[in-house]
Scaffold this motif. Structure first.
Motif, PDB file in Angstrom:
ATOM      1  N   PHE A 211      16.638   2.303   4.354  1.00 15.99           N
ATOM      2  CA  PHE A 211      15.808   3.495   4.499  1.00 15.99           C
ATOM      3  C   PHE A 211      14.670   3.149   5.454  1.00 15.99           C
ATOM      4  O   PHE A 211      13.931   2.195   5.230  1.00 15.99           O
ATOM      5  CB  PHE A 211      15.241   3.870   3.128  1.00 15.99           C
TER       6      PHE A 211
ATOM      7  N   ARG B  22      10.192   0.082  -4.520  1.00 13.24           N
ATOM      8  CA  ARG B  22      10.983  -0.216  -3.319  1.00 13.24           C
ATOM      9  C   ARG B  22      10.393  -1.421  -2.588  1.00 13.24           C
ATOM     10  O   ARG B  22      11.068  -2.067  -1.793  1.00 13.24           O
ATOM     11  CB  ARG B  22      10.973   1.034  -2.422  1.00 13.24           C
TER      12      ARG B  22
ATOM     13  N   ALA C 171      -8.010  -2.806   2.328  1.00 12.40           N
ATOM     14  CA  ALA C 171      -7.151  -3.123   3.482  1.00 12.40           C
ATOM     15  C   ALA C 171      -7.831  -4.137   4.396  1.00 12.40           C
ATOM     16  O   ALA C 171      -7.162  -5.014   4.964  1.00 12.40           O
ATOM     17  CB  ALA C 171      -6.825  -1.849   4.245  1.00 12.40           C
TER      18      ALA C 171
ATOM     19  N   LYS D 160      -1.552  -1.685  -4.127  1.00 16.22           N
ATOM     20  CA  LYS D 160      -2.683  -0.781  -3.892  1.00 16.22           C
ATOM     21  C   LYS D 160      -2.095   0.644  -3.797  1.00 16.22           C
ATOM     22  O   LYS D 160      -1.604   1.062  -2.747  1.00 16.22           O
ATOM     23  CB  LYS D 160      -3.398  -1.172  -2.592  1.00 16.22           C
ATOM     24  N   PRO D 161      -2.121   1.379  -4.925  1.00 14.98           N
ATOM     25  CA  PRO D 161      -1.566   2.738  -4.909  1.00 14.98           C
ATOM     26  C   PRO D 161      -2.559   3.731  -4.295  1.00 14.98           C
ATOM     27  O   PRO D 161      -3.738   3.424  -4.132  1.00 14.98           O
ATOM     28  CB  PRO D 161      -1.374   3.040  -6.400  1.00 14.98           C
TER      29      PRO D 161
ATOM     30  N   LEU E  97      -3.193   0.013  10.814  1.00 20.45           N
ATOM     31  CA  LEU E  97      -2.779  -1.285  10.263  1.00 20.45           C
ATOM     32  C   LEU E  97      -2.147  -2.162  11.355  1.00 20.45           C
ATOM     33  O   LEU E  97      -2.353  -3.383  11.366  1.00 20.45           O
ATOM     34  CB  LEU E  97      -1.809  -1.086   9.100  1.00 20.45           C
TER      35      LEU E  97
ATOM     36  N   PHE F  52       3.643  -1.127   3.953  1.00 21.02           N
ATOM     37  CA  PHE F  52       2.883   0.121   3.832  1.00 21.02           C
ATOM     38  C   PHE F  52       3.811   1.327   3.902  1.00 21.02           C
ATOM     39  O   PHE F  52       4.704   1.379   4.748  1.00 21.02           O
ATOM     40  CB  PHE F  52       1.875   0.193   4.988  1.00 21.02           C
ATOM     41  N   THR F  53       3.590   2.284   3.025  1.00 16.42           N
ATOM     42  CA  THR F  53       4.212   3.600   3.168  1.00 16.42           C
ATOM     43  C   THR F  53       3.089   4.626   3.174  1.00 16.42           C
ATOM     44  O   THR F  53       2.232   4.623   2.282  1.00 16.42           O
ATOM     45  CB  THR F  53       5.185   3.897   2.016  1.00 16.42           C
ATOM     46  N   GLY F  54       3.116   5.494   4.171  1.00 16.94           N
ATOM     47  CA  GLY F  54       2.073   6.509   4.274  1.00 16.94           C
ATOM     48  C   GLY F  54       2.124   7.175   5.631  1.00 16.94           C
ATOM     49  O   GLY F  54       3.167   7.198   6.289  1.00 16.94           O
ATOM     50  N   SER F  55       0.982   7.682   6.056  1.00 14.08           N
ATOM     51  CA  SER F  55       0.951   8.462   7.299  1.00 14.08           C
ATOM     52  C   SER F  55       1.056   7.554   8.525  1.00 14.08           C
ATOM     53  O   SER F  55       0.661   6.384   8.497  1.00 14.08           O
ATOM     54  CB  SER F  55      -0.352   9.252   7.361  1.00 14.08           C
TER      55      SER F  55
ATOM     56  N   MET G 202       7.858   4.378  -4.454  1.00 14.93           N
ATOM     57  CA  MET G 202       7.367   3.690  -3.259  1.00 14.93           C
ATOM     58  C   MET G 202       6.873   2.286  -3.611  1.00 14.93           C
ATOM     59  O   MET G 202       6.944   1.366  -2.792  1.00 14.93           O
ATOM     60  CB  MET G 202       6.261   4.499  -2.578  1.00 14.93           C
TER      61      MET G 202
ATOM     62  N   ILE H 224       0.873  -1.191   0.000  1.00 23.45           N
ATOM     63  CA  ILE H 224       0.000   0.000   0.000  1.00 23.45           C
ATOM     64  C   ILE H 224       0.904   1.233   0.000  1.00 23.45           C
ATOM     65  O   ILE H 224       1.784   1.350   0.859  1.00 23.45           O
ATOM     66  CB  ILE H 224      -0.919   0.008   1.242  1.00 23.45           C
ATOM     67  N   THR H 225       0.680   2.128  -0.961  1.00 20.82           N
ATOM     68  CA  THR H 225       1.650   3.219  -1.144  1.00 20.82           C
ATOM     69  C   THR H 225       0.986   4.606  -1.186  1.00 20.82           C
ATOM     70  O   THR H 225      -0.196   4.734  -1.487  1.00 20.82           O
ATOM     71  CB  THR H 225       2.446   3.001  -2.456  1.00 20.82           C
ATOM     72  N   PRO H 226       1.791   5.651  -0.908  1.00 20.29           N
ATOM     73  CA  PRO H 226       1.274   7.022  -0.864  1.00 20.29           C
ATOM     74  C   PRO H 226       1.350   7.701  -2.233  1.00 20.29           C
ATOM     75  O   PRO H 226       1.894   7.131  -3.185  1.00 20.29           O
ATOM     76  CB  PRO H 226       2.219   7.702   0.111  1.00 20.29           C
ATOM     77  N   TRP H 227       0.867   8.941  -2.287  1.00 21.52           N
ATOM     78  CA  TRP H 227       0.801   9.644  -3.561  1.00 21.52           C
ATOM     79  C   TRP H 227       2.087  10.396  -3.903  1.00 21.52           C
ATOM     80  O   TRP H 227       2.286  10.799  -5.037  1.00 21.52           O
ATOM     81  CB  TRP H 227      -0.370  10.654  -3.553  1.00 21.52           C
TER      82      TRP H 227
ATOM     83  N   GLU I 238       6.625   2.311   6.629  1.00 24.53           N
ATOM     84  CA  GLU I 238       7.420   3.518   6.365  1.00 24.53           C
ATOM     85  C   GLU I 238       6.468   4.688   6.557  1.00 24.53           C
ATOM     86  O   GLU I 238       5.619   4.940   5.700  1.00 24.53           O
ATOM     87  CB  GLU I 238       7.951   3.507   4.922  1.00 24.53           C
TER      88      GLU I 238
HETATM   89  P1  NAP Z   1      -1.971   8.095   3.736  1.00 23.50           P
HETATM   90  O1  NAP Z   1      -3.159   8.951   3.766  1.00 23.50           O
HETATM   91  O2  NAP Z   1      -1.603   7.351   4.971  1.00 23.50           O
HETATM   92  O3  NAP Z   1      -2.208   7.090   2.510  1.00 23.50           O
HETATM   93  C1  NAP Z   1      -1.232   6.152   2.139  1.00 23.50           C
HETATM   94  C2  NAP Z   1      -1.895   4.950   1.496  1.00 23.50           C
HETATM   95  O4  NAP Z   1      -2.728   4.324   2.460  1.00 23.50           O
HETATM   96  C3  NAP Z   1      -2.786   5.298   0.315  1.00 23.50           C
HETATM   97  O5  NAP Z   1      -2.707   4.266  -0.640  1.00 23.50           O
HETATM   98  C4  NAP Z   1      -4.163   5.321   0.933  1.00 23.50           C
HETATM   99  O6  NAP Z   1      -5.179   5.014  -0.001  1.00 23.50           O
HETATM  100  C5  NAP Z   1      -4.041   4.205   1.936  1.00 23.50           C
HETATM  101  N1  NAP Z   1      -4.982   4.275   3.062  1.00 23.50           N
HETATM  102  C6  NAP Z   1      -5.671   5.339   3.534  1.00 23.50           C
HETATM  103  N2  NAP Z   1      -6.442   4.971   4.571  1.00 23.50           N
HETATM  104  C7  NAP Z   1      -6.251   3.641   4.753  1.00 23.50           C
HETATM  105  C8  NAP Z   1      -6.751   2.672   5.663  1.00 23.50           C
HETATM  106  N3  NAP Z   1      -7.632   2.988   6.605  1.00 23.50           N
HETATM  107  N4  NAP Z   1      -6.305   1.408   5.563  1.00 23.50           N
HETATM  108  C9  NAP Z   1      -5.399   1.067   4.632  1.00 23.50           C
HETATM  109  N5  NAP Z   1      -4.897   1.931   3.728  1.00 23.50           N
HETATM  110  C10 NAP Z   1      -5.302   3.198   3.803  1.00 23.50           C
HETATM  111  O7  NAP Z   1      -0.662   8.902   3.311  1.00 23.50           O
HETATM  112  P2  NAP Z   1      -0.460   9.881   2.063  1.00 23.50           P
HETATM  113  O8  NAP Z   1      -1.146  11.162   2.354  1.00 23.50           O
HETATM  114  O9  NAP Z   1      -0.756   9.164   0.811  1.00 23.50           O
HETATM  115  O10 NAP Z   1       1.134  10.095   2.098  1.00 23.50           O
HETATM  116  C11 NAP Z   1       1.758  11.048   2.883  1.00 23.50           C
HETATM  117  C12 NAP Z   1       2.354  10.421   4.127  1.00 23.50           C
HETATM  118  O11 NAP Z   1       3.234   9.363   3.738  1.00 23.50           O
HETATM  119  C13 NAP Z   1       3.215  11.398   4.899  1.00 23.50           C
HETATM  120  O12 NAP Z   1       2.961  11.248   6.276  1.00 23.50           O
HETATM  121  C14 NAP Z   1       4.638  10.968   4.555  1.00 23.50           C
HETATM  122  O13 NAP Z   1       5.599  11.304   5.525  1.00 23.50           O
HETATM  123  C15 NAP Z   1       4.475   9.493   4.429  1.00 23.50           C
HETATM  124  N6  NAP Z   1       5.554   8.910   3.618  1.00 23.50           N
HETATM  125  C16 NAP Z   1       6.494   8.155   4.251  1.00 23.50           C
HETATM  126  C17 NAP Z   1       7.562   7.643   3.517  1.00 23.50           C
HETATM  127  C18 NAP Z   1       8.613   6.811   4.196  1.00 23.50           C
HETATM  128  O14 NAP Z   1       9.396   6.188   3.487  1.00 23.50           O
HETATM  129  N7  NAP Z   1       8.670   6.757   5.519  1.00 23.50           N
HETATM  130  C19 NAP Z   1       7.637   7.879   2.146  1.00 23.50           C
HETATM  131  C20 NAP Z   1       6.651   8.656   1.534  1.00 23.50           C
HETATM  132  C21 NAP Z   1       5.596   9.157   2.290  1.00 23.50           C
HETATM  133  P3  NAP Z   1      -6.210   6.093  -0.567  1.00 23.50           P
HETATM  134  O15 NAP Z   1      -5.392   7.194  -1.158  1.00 23.50           O
HETATM  135  O16 NAP Z   1      -6.975   5.328  -1.581  1.00 23.50           O
HETATM  136  O17 NAP Z   1      -7.035   6.517   0.613  1.00 23.50           O
END
Ligand code: NAP
Length: 480
Positions: A449, A161, A213, A176-177, A237, A227-230, A158, A149-152, A251
């Motif tokens: 990383f 990797r 998810a 799942k992008p 998760l 997973f990479t995201g918030s 992402m 599962i990856t961020p935008w 991540e």
């Molecule tokens: P996000 O809102 O957490 O979303 C990331 C992914 O998770 C998207 O594919 C999103 O899908 C999905 N998602 C959302 N809600 C979910 C749920 N309840 N269960 C499972 N999956 C879910 O993050 P973002 O706004 O895309 O990305 C920005 C964040 O990513 C920032 O905090 C940034 O620091 C972090 N990030 C970290 C790294 C690292 O390597 N540590 C790298 C890049 C970014 P949908 O879009 O379809 O909702």
């Protein structure tokens, strides 16, 4: 090159599917125009993808590592051959300046290349025995079906990797992008198809993140979620993974400090700050979010930084001369505005920038430097994800370490000093998984990383990156 609006599809078990589904619009944040649609997939497609990946795992994991490498090498080459097409699509769907998008495609391809090679080196172990009638070995096995599962903000890198090490080690993958930038993933899926991966080895689902998810978390055929995201979603998760003790790599968010000590090369520190902070309009997990500068060079640093920031050109990322594209959406812009307004209401001063830009019709914010900030301000406590650099004055190395660590996050930190002893001792005190010392861009495929504290679990990239996708199986062999 213009990107045409198109209806993109999901890919499950080698078939392009989802034509009958409702669609999600993918909007260019530079101008509000729809650049494509993807199906709004959910439980049904997630279940199908899990079954396909599970069936494909039996034969994919049975191939030799050398056989799997061949597919990955083809994918690496195809990505490089399609660099421009991928880059244009990325810029159209999430606004990244085109030169950065080209750079990301190359960077993303390095993960496929690195792990293609690394797949041949997933060694087991023979351990000296304590009993003459026994031989002790550790065998390495791929984890199984992996959901990625990856961020935008890095729509290609992402994914690769995660895909690179998963596929190289013998796992099969469900991608799942993010719904904000899924088109690059669809293009990557097309390239996987061209590379000849057997059906079901790589699958792509788009749509409802919570529904998809839920399936991957509850279906025991999925053995790992990467997973990479918030941090917020990462914590959800972790909770959901408990029932099946599902393997997780996370991540998550960052809030990187950048420290400039008084013996630093100030010009180098300014260059490093601009490189780290303003890449992708400040929307990177490792971008410098707060800057601490020692008092003797504070004014000089703020002055030089502001001048460099004023030179950055804002605009539509398709313009080759643009340095700063739009924020991803209105929420992103609102967050940046809030951070600056909160800081100024508590006594900070905007040196340059400080305003949203409306003239282009997108969600832009001026590249900004704010001085006289302190730890009570939101911008010094939360990830901003925008082109704003708050600069705080510090007195000593000890204060630098204390301020830098004053956060639940621990992804990246930066230190600028010419003094090896000071730099070494300061970095030893920092609780961050990645440190750039006189370096504003530390990422590479061959290095680990990942973050400490609430920035995540596990590492991606480097030798450690593939270990996340294999299990150690200890085998004790009795001799006759
Ligand atoms: P996000 O809102 O957490 O979303 C990331 C992914 O998770 C998207 O594919 C999103 O899908 C999905 N998602 C959302 N809600 C979910 C749920 N309840 N269960 C499972 N999956 C879910 O993050 P973002 O706004 O895309 O990305 C920005 C964040 O990513 C920032 O905090 C940034 O620091 C972090 N990030 C970290 C790294 C690292 O390597 N540590 C790298 C890049 C970014 P949908 O879009 O379809 O909702």
């Amino acid at each position: 090159m213009a990107v045409k609006t198109d209806n993109y599809l999901m890919n499950i078990n080698g078939e392009w599917v989802g034509q009958e589904r409702e669609t999600l619009d993918v909007v260019n944040p530079a101008n509000g125009e729809t650049v494509g649609t993807v199906p709004y997939g959910g439980e049904k497609e997630a279940e199908q993808a899990v079954d396909a990946a599970y069936d494909a795992f039996q034969s994919w994991s049975a191939l030799t590592a050398h056989d799997r490498v061949g597919y990955l090498k083809k994918l690496n080459q195809l990505m490089l051959d399609h660099q421009e097409e991928l880059a244009q699509l990325m810029t159209a769907e999430m606004g990244k300046p085109i030169n950065e998008s080209r750079g990301e495609v190359k960077y993303a391809a390095t993960f496929i290349e690195w792990f293609a090679e690394e797949g041949k080196r997933v060694y087991g172990e023979t351990i000296p025995t304590h009993a003459t009638g026994k031989r002790l070995q550790v065998w390495k096995k791929p984890v199984g079906v992996v959901a990625a599962i990856t961020p935008w903000n890095f729509p290609a890198a992402m994914l690769t990797r995660k895909m690179g090490p998963a596929l190289a080690s013998g796992c099969t993958v469900i991608m799942k992008p993010s719904s904000e930038s899924p088109l690059t993933a669809v293009k990557l899926m097309e390239l996987c198809e061209q590379a000849g991966f057997p059906k079901g080895v790589v699958n792509l689902v788009t749509g409802s993140s919570s529904k998809i998810a839920k399936v991957v978390m509850e279906n025991s055929k999925v053995r790992k979620v990467t997973f990479t995201g918030s941090t917020e979603v990462g914590k959800t998760l972790i909770r959901q993974s408990a029932d099946q003790v599902k393997k997780l790599s996370l991540e998550l968010g960052g809030h990187a400090p950048l420290v400039v000590l008084d013996d630093a090369d100030v010009d180098l520190a300014v260059k490093g700050t601009v490189a780290s902070k303003f890449r992708n309009a400040g929307q990177t997990c490792i971008c410098a979010n707060r800057v601490y500068v020692q008092e003797g060079i504070y004014d000089e640093f703020v002055d030089k930084l502001s001048k460099k920031v004023q030179e950055l050109k804002v605009g539509d990322g398709t313009d080759e001369s643009v340095d700063i594209g739009p924020l991803i959406n209105q929420d992103g812009l609102d967050k940046v505005k809030h951070h600056v307004e909160d800081a100024t209401s508590k006594g900070a001063t905007v040196v340059t920038g400080g305003e949203a830009i409306t003239e282009y019709g997108g969600v832009f914010y001026q590249p900004t430097v704010v001085k006289d900030v302190n730890q009570s301000m939101v911008v010094m406590q939360e990830e901003t994800f925008g082109p704003v650099t708050p600069v705080e004055k510090i007195a000593s190395d000890e204060e630098a370490a204390k301020m830098a660590n004053d956060t639940p996050y621990g992804l990246a930190a930066y230190v600028f000093t010419e003094n090896v002893s000071r730099g070494t001792q300061l970095i030893e005190k920092l609780d961050f998984g990645i440190v750039g010392w006189n370096d504003g861009g530390p990422s590479a495929a061959q290095v680990p990383f990942g973050g400490m504290k609430e920035s995540g679990i596990g590492r991606e990239g480097g030798q450690e990156g593939i270990e996340e996708f294999v299990e150690s199986q200890y085998v004790s062999i009795g001799m006759k």
